[in-house]
Design an enzyme around this catalytic site. Structure first.
Site, short mmCIF file in Angstrom:
data_model
loop_
_atom_site.label_atom_id
_atom_site.label_comp_id
_atom_site.label_asym_id
_atom_site.label_seq_id
_atom_site.Cartn_x
_atom_site.Cartn_y
_atom_site.Cartn_z
CE LYS A 1 -21.83 -7.85 67.32
NZ LYS A 1 -22.23 -8.49 66.05
NE ARG A 2 -28.98 -0.96 64.08
CZ ARG A 2 -28.13 -0.82 63.10
NH1 ARG A 2 -26.85 -0.67 63.34
NH2 ARG A 2 -28.53 -0.84 61.84
#
Length: 301
Positions: free
Chosen positions: A99-100
């Protein structure tokens, strides 16, 4: 050796193994105690190796949850890198759930870390086929990841309408007469690599919680070619019979990750054989649920 693109892997592995995505979330309190028999922290390497050997030939997709590996420090990151390599050697399509999302050069660094081959300047240590990313800082923050998708045949899953209880606080808010999640869905639908044919899946997909079935049905209409990663089956209690509402017209356009539902145990005294049999039984059950749901969905389409 030719490296397959994310879409090639999805089309091949969904056909051969189905849509189940095995989640690797190493958390020792929920695993049998035999993994920690040495008591020196090596349990994480042993667990990842055990699971990937077990999953080989059973599932075509594996999802590593980065946070659990990071929580174990350098040993965890070493296990993650080794696990990614082992899964690829098994022929699995590898998703990193990290979830960058960040601005400018920071987003580019994340893209270089996870989506750029060593031959193109990446380290290769954590290179995966597909990465989860967060769009809520704006479309420009996705550009480095999309560039990697175009250049190296990688996939993305963009958070759209997630499965956590508080997701609606932002994602269900109205902005410009539309929900935030609908704005994100439009973005996802319009940033797919242009070279993809109209008759193929897009490499830019969406995370839509399997617990948000009504929202998922609406969002699917906005993203007809996107792959939806639908977490929530298993520990979060989503109903497999209703998830088919998020299915589109392409094989592999709905992937179902299950992590704790495959691996977590209450009885930590299970031995290796008992645990192996338990996980295999769970895999078979989830694959059967997926097959039944798939059949129902296609019959009613």
């Amino acid at each position: 050796m030719t490296t397959l693109s994310w879409i090639d892997l999805v089309e091949r592995n969904a056909t051969e193994f189905g849509e189940l995505v095995a989640g690797i979330d190493p958390y020792l309190p929920e695993l049998p105690a035999f993994f920690d028999h040495r008591g020196d922290g090596s349990w994480i390497e042993d667990y990842v190796t055990f699971m990937l050997e077990l999953l080989k030939g059973q599932v075509g997709f594996v999802k590593f949850q980065s946070a659990y590996f990071e929580a174990c420090g350098l040993r965890g990151l070493t296990a993650l890198s080794a696990g990614i390599a082992q899964a690829k050697a098994n022929g699995m399509a590898v998703i990193l759930d990290a979830k960058r999302g960040d601005i400018g050069s920071t987003a580019a660094a994340y893209a270089r870390a996870y989506l750029t081959p060593a031959s193109a300047g990446g380290s290769g240590d954590f290179e995966v086929d597909c990465l989860t990313v967060a769009p809520f800082m704006g479309p420009d923050t996705l550009e480095p990841f999309v560039d990697c998708s175009r250049s190296y045949g990688k996939g993305l899953f963009v958070l759209c309408r997630t499965s956590n209880p508080g997701a609606g606080w932002l994602q269900d808010k109205v902005a410009g007469n539309r929900l935030i999640s609908e704005h994100v869905a439009d973005l996802i639908a319009n940033i797919g690599p242009p070279q993809e044919g109209a008759q193929r899946l897009s490499a830019i997909g969406a995370v839509i919680g399997a617990t948000a079935v009504h929202e998922g049905r609406r969002l699917r209409q906005l993203m007809p070619r996107s792959i939806i990663l639908a977490p929530g089956l298993g520990a979060q209690g989503a109903d497999a019979a209703t998830i088919g509402a998020m299915r589109g017209q392409f094989d592999g356009d709905l992937l179902l990750p299950v992590s704790r539902g495959l691996s977590a145990v209450v009885d930590r005294n299970l031995d290796a054989d008992a645990y192996r049999n338990l996980v295999l039984e769970r895999i078979a059950t989830f694959k059967l649920l997926s097959t039944r749901r798939s059949g129902l969905a296609r019959t009613s389409a």
